[in-house]
Design a protein around this motif. Structure first.
Motif, PDB file in Angstrom:
ATOM      1  N   LYS A 210       0.875  -1.281  -0.037  1.00  0.00           N
ATOM      2  CA  LYS A 210      -0.185  -0.093   0.060  1.00  0.00           C
ATOM      3  C   LYS A 210       0.814   1.330  -0.032  1.00  0.00           C
ATOM      4  O   LYS A 210       0.359   2.225  -0.293  1.00  0.00           O
ATOM      5  CB  LYS A 210      -0.925  -0.105   1.238  1.00  0.00           C
ATOM      6  N   ASP A 211       2.194   1.130   0.382  1.00  0.00           N
ATOM      7  CA  ASP A 211       3.054   2.246   0.417  1.00  0.00           C
ATOM      8  C   ASP A 211       3.832   2.175  -0.668  1.00  0.00           C
ATOM      9  O   ASP A 211       4.884   3.175  -0.671  1.00  0.00           O
ATOM     10  CB  ASP A 211       3.775   2.232   1.690  1.00  0.00           C
ATOM     11  N   PHE A 212       3.774   1.480  -1.806  1.00  0.00           N
ATOM     12  CA  PHE A 212       4.327   1.577  -2.768  1.00  0.00           C
ATOM     13  C   PHE A 212       5.469   0.710  -2.889  1.00  0.00           C
ATOM     14  O   PHE A 212       6.689   0.981  -3.817  1.00  0.00           O
ATOM     15  CB  PHE A 212       4.493   2.729  -3.548  1.00  0.00           C
ATOM     16  N   ALA A 213       5.915   0.130  -1.978  1.00  0.00           N
ATOM     17  CA  ALA A 213       7.313  -0.577  -1.985  1.00  0.00           C
ATOM     18  C   ALA A 213       6.990  -2.061  -2.705  1.00  0.00           C
ATOM     19  O   ALA A 213       5.907  -2.722  -2.477  1.00  0.00           O
ATOM     20  CB  ALA A 213       7.576  -0.841  -0.538  1.00  0.00           C
ATOM     21  N   GLU A 214       7.961  -2.352  -3.680  1.00  0.00           N
ATOM     22  CA  GLU A 214       7.757  -3.857  -4.217  1.00  0.00           C
ATOM     23  C   GLU A 214       7.988  -4.949  -3.388  1.00  0.00           C
ATOM     24  O   GLU A 214       8.686  -5.167  -2.606  1.00  0.00           O
ATOM     25  CB  GLU A 214       8.954  -3.763  -5.499  1.00  0.00           C
ATOM     26  N   VAL A 215       7.013  -5.736  -3.655  1.00  0.00           N
ATOM     27  CA  VAL A 215       6.871  -7.179  -2.914  1.00  0.00           C
ATOM     28  C   VAL A 215       7.027  -8.240  -3.632  1.00  0.00           C
ATOM     29  O   VAL A 215       7.309  -9.495  -3.286  1.00  0.00           O
ATOM     30  CB  VAL A 215       5.435  -7.172  -1.964  1.00  0.00           C
ATOM     31  N   ASP A 216       6.757  -7.986  -5.183  1.00  0.00           N
ATOM     32  CA  ASP A 216       6.963  -9.252  -6.154  1.00  0.00           C
ATOM     33  C   ASP A 216       6.928  -8.682  -7.594  1.00  0.00           C
ATOM     34  O   ASP A 216       6.393  -7.595  -7.862  1.00  0.00           O
ATOM     35  CB  ASP A 216       5.979 -10.223  -5.913  1.00  0.00           C
ATOM     36  N   GLU A 217       7.488  -9.492  -8.299  1.00  0.00           N
ATOM     37  CA  GLU A 217       7.488  -9.033  -9.739  1.00  0.00           C
ATOM     38  C   GLU A 217       7.327 -10.428 -10.532  1.00  0.00           C
ATOM     39  O   GLU A 217       8.011 -11.533 -10.096  1.00  0.00           O
ATOM     40  CB  GLU A 217       8.638  -8.192 -10.208  1.00  0.00           C
ATOM     41  N   GLY A 218       6.988 -10.295 -11.942  1.00  0.00           N
ATOM     42  CA  GLY A 218       7.029 -11.424 -12.739  1.00  0.00           C
ATOM     43  C   GLY A 218       6.533 -11.470 -14.020  1.00  0.00           C
ATOM     44  O   GLY A 218       6.435 -10.183 -14.543  1.00  0.00           O
ATOM     45  N   GLN A 219       6.452 -12.482 -15.016  1.00  0.00           N
ATOM     46  CA  GLN A 219       6.197 -12.282 -16.317  1.00  0.00           C
ATOM     47  C   GLN A 219       5.200 -13.453 -16.509  1.00  0.00           C
ATOM     48  O   GLN A 219       5.146 -14.394 -15.933  1.00  0.00           O
ATOM     49  CB  GLN A 219       7.419 -12.806 -17.234  1.00  0.00           C
ATOM     50  N   ILE A 220       4.363 -13.204 -17.569  1.00  0.00           N
ATOM     51  CA  ILE A 220       3.302 -13.989 -17.812  1.00  0.00           C
ATOM     52  C   ILE A 220       3.565 -14.076 -19.455  1.00  0.00           C
ATOM     53  O   ILE A 220       3.172 -13.248 -20.217  1.00  0.00           O
ATOM     54  CB  ILE A 220       1.888 -13.893 -17.582  1.00  0.00           C
ATOM     55  N   ASP A 221       4.052 -15.531 -19.974  1.00  0.00           N
ATOM     56  CA  ASP A 221       4.509 -15.360 -21.627  1.00  0.00           C
ATOM     57  C   ASP A 221       3.331 -15.897 -22.444  1.00  0.00           C
ATOM     58  O   ASP A 221       3.439 -16.876 -22.742  1.00  0.00           O
ATOM     59  CB  ASP A 221       5.791 -16.357 -21.631  1.00  0.00           C
ATOM     60  N   LEU A 222       2.265 -15.205 -22.210  1.00  0.00           N
ATOM     61  CA  LEU A 222       1.177 -15.393 -23.291  1.00  0.00           C
ATOM     62  C   LEU A 222       0.910 -14.164 -24.035  1.00  0.00           C
ATOM     63  O   LEU A 222       0.286 -13.178 -23.185  1.00  0.00           O
ATOM     64  CB  LEU A 222      -0.074 -15.837 -22.354  1.00  0.00           C
ATOM     65  N   ASN A 224      -1.634 -13.987 -26.402  1.00  0.00           N
ATOM     66  CA  ASN A 224      -2.877 -13.765 -27.012  1.00  0.00           C
ATOM     67  C   ASN A 224      -3.812 -13.658 -25.687  1.00  0.00           C
ATOM     68  O   ASN A 224      -5.092 -14.189 -25.936  1.00  0.00           O
ATOM     69  CB  ASN A 224      -3.222 -14.827 -27.728  1.00  0.00           C
ATOM     70  N   ILE A 225      -3.541 -12.955 -24.800  1.00  0.00           N
ATOM     71  CA  ILE A 225      -4.451 -12.631 -23.735  1.00  0.00           C
ATOM     72  C   ILE A 225      -4.605 -11.260 -23.582  1.00  0.00           C
ATOM     73  O   ILE A 225      -3.624 -10.295 -24.019  1.00  0.00           O
ATOM     74  CB  ILE A 225      -4.373 -13.351 -22.327  1.00  0.00           C
ATOM     75  N   THR A 226      -5.809 -10.582 -23.103  1.00  0.00           N
ATOM     76  CA  THR A 226      -5.915  -9.206 -23.065  1.00  0.00           C
ATOM     77  C   THR A 226      -4.961  -8.755 -21.629  1.00  0.00           C
ATOM     78  O   THR A 226      -4.934  -9.708 -20.686  1.00  0.00           O
ATOM     79  CB  THR A 226      -7.202  -8.760 -22.999  1.00  0.00           C
ATOM     80  N   ILE A 227      -5.112  -7.482 -21.571  1.00  0.00           N
ATOM     81  CA  ILE A 227      -4.424  -6.871 -20.072  1.00  0.00           C
ATOM     82  C   ILE A 227      -5.270  -7.371 -18.779  1.00  0.00           C
ATOM     83  O   ILE A 227      -4.619  -7.596 -18.013  1.00  0.00           O
ATOM     84  CB  ILE A 227      -4.227  -5.645 -19.891  1.00  0.00           C
ATOM     85  N   GLN A 228      -6.637  -7.511 -19.377  1.00  0.00           N
ATOM     86  CA  GLN A 228      -7.681  -7.706 -18.146  1.00  0.00           C
ATOM     87  C   GLN A 228      -7.451  -9.261 -17.907  1.00  0.00           C
ATOM     88  O   GLN A 228      -7.769  -9.578 -16.554  1.00  0.00           O
ATOM     89  CB  GLN A 228      -8.783  -7.141 -18.665  1.00  0.00           C
ATOM     90  N   GLU A 229      -7.399 -10.043 -18.811  1.00  0.00           N
ATOM     91  CA  GLU A 229      -7.343 -11.550 -18.705  1.00  0.00           C
ATOM     92  C   GLU A 229      -6.068 -11.754 -17.908  1.00  0.00           C
ATOM     93  O   GLU A 229      -5.796 -12.422 -16.947  1.00  0.00           O
ATOM     94  CB  GLU A 229      -7.307 -12.029 -20.070  1.00  0.00           C
ATOM     95  N   CYS A 230      -4.778 -10.951 -18.278  1.00  0.00           N
ATOM     96  CA  CYS A 230      -3.662 -11.148 -17.549  1.00  0.00           C
ATOM     97  C   CYS A 230      -3.680 -10.806 -16.145  1.00  0.00           C
ATOM     98  O   CYS A 230      -3.391 -11.561 -15.108  1.00  0.00           O
ATOM     99  CB  CYS A 230      -2.426 -10.270 -18.348  1.00  0.00           C
ATOM    100  N   ARG A 231      -4.357  -9.767 -15.651  1.00  0.00           N
ATOM    101  CA  ARG A 231      -4.783  -9.298 -14.346  1.00  0.00           C
ATOM    102  C   ARG A 231      -5.350 -10.231 -13.705  1.00  0.00           C
ATOM    103  O   ARG A 231      -5.049 -10.547 -12.406  1.00  0.00           O
ATOM    104  CB  ARG A 231      -5.516  -7.892 -14.539  1.00  0.00           C
ATOM    105  N   ASP A 232      -6.549 -10.827 -14.326  1.00  0.00           N
ATOM    106  CA  ASP A 232      -7.354 -11.780 -13.510  1.00  0.00           C
ATOM    107  C   ASP A 232      -6.534 -13.084 -13.385  1.00  0.00           C
ATOM    108  O   ASP A 232      -7.040 -13.660 -12.253  1.00  0.00           O
ATOM    109  CB  ASP A 232      -8.550 -12.132 -14.444  1.00  0.00           C
ATOM    110  N   MET A 233      -5.663 -13.605 -14.060  1.00  0.00           N
ATOM    111  CA  MET A 233      -4.918 -14.577 -13.787  1.00  0.00           C
ATOM    112  C   MET A 233      -3.951 -14.567 -12.540  1.00  0.00           C
ATOM    113  O   MET A 233      -3.850 -15.346 -11.672  1.00  0.00           O
ATOM    114  CB  MET A 233      -4.127 -14.902 -15.109  1.00  0.00           C
TER     115      MET A 233
END
Length: 302
Positions: A210-222, A224-233
């Protein structure tokens, strides 16, 4: 994994319905449109895979939707997905819909109504709605429970109870607008922040507290999905699929996160410097306390 959607119905600019359906034999997506008020059929056609080759939109259904709207001449300022069973209410679509879906499993669409039980729209089970109050807006995930109850943003409501609650607060509800952005960010239930951006191979994402400190990062190598589908995954993977969320400006979130990271690094460097300074002072004081011969012997050893 999100399966590729083969059929969908959209309400375009609150004026017309656009029905898209994947046609295997015709190698593309057929489309047809219906006037929202009269239910009359207006346009029909086919968006072939060849038509989609030059488009930068990587999701097939989203690409076909945009090309169909361009071909028809729709503005497409606000496009929302609604439940397929809405076709049953349209004069020139209900017969075809009933024939093609005869024997299909019971419809599990979620109804949104006024307090007088006038139907506003329906969304598919698992869809999302945007809720707008005079002082705030957010998106809430929805799950079908039965024809009169739904889980909306983690809370269970009778559909009339939900309508009355909105009306008392001066709120409005609509299906979440479709999004074709290359980057976007959201705050999740007033806690974590999620930012996503497109890459050549798919999507990169970062999660901040909530204070904008990074807690994780990653990649989704797909691709043919929309940004909303990526978000939901990502939300599903984290167990956050029932959280409501608010879209934020992507650049603002990334700038705030960069400032927090820089401040954290500066703090670490400052602490290291202070520690070294204290250590050096302690060494000088220790040398000062040594007897002359002992100090000289120590210096000779060095």
């Amino acid at each position: 994994m999100i399966s590729e959607k083969k059929e969908a119905l959209y309400l375009v600019d609150d004026e017309a319905y656009l029905h898209l359906k994947k046609e295997t034999e015709r190698r593309g997506f057929s489309y047809e449109t219906f006037d929202k008020v009269t239910g009359a059929a207006e346009y029909s056609g086919l968006i072939s895979y060849e038509d989609m080759l030059e488009s930068p939109i990587r999701n097939p259904l989203a690409c076909a939707r945009v090309l169909a709207m361009q071909e028809i001449g729709f503005q497409g300022n606000v496009v929302v997905e609604v439940a397929l069973c809405t076709l049953e209410q349209l004069k020139d679509a209900k017969r075809t819909y009933s024939r093609e879906h005869d024997g299909a499993p019971k419809d599990r669409s979620i109804r949104f109504i006024t307090s007088s039980y006038d139907e506003l729209f329906r969304i598919p089970d698992g869809g999302k709605v945007q809720i707008d109050y005079p002082d705030r807006s957010f998106v809430a995930p929805c799950l079908y429970l039965d024809d009169y109850h739904a889980q909306i943003g983690g809370e269970v409501y009778h559909i009339c109870q939900f309508a009355e609650m909105l009306e008392r607060g001066g709120g409005k509800v609509s299906s979440e607008p479709e999004m074709l952005k290359e980057k976007a960010a959201w705050q999740l239930a007033h806690r974590e922040h999620l930012s996503i951006r497109a890459t050549e191979d798919g999507w990169d994402y970062s999660i901040y507290d909530k204070d904008f400190a990074e807690v994780d990062e990653g990649q989704i190598d797909l691709k043919n999905i929309t940004i909303q589908e990526c978000r939901d995954m990502i939300l599903q993977d984290r167990g956050w699929q029932n959280r409501s969320f608010t879209e934020l400006d992507y650049d603002m979130v990334e700038d705030r996160a960069a400032d927090v990271a820089e401040e954290k690094l500066s703090s670490v460097l400052r602490q290291l410097h202070e520690k070294r300074t204290v250590t050096a002072k302690e060494s000088d004081m220790e040398a000062t306390r040594m007897p002359g011969a002992e100090r000289k012997q120590s210096e000779e050893c060095l």
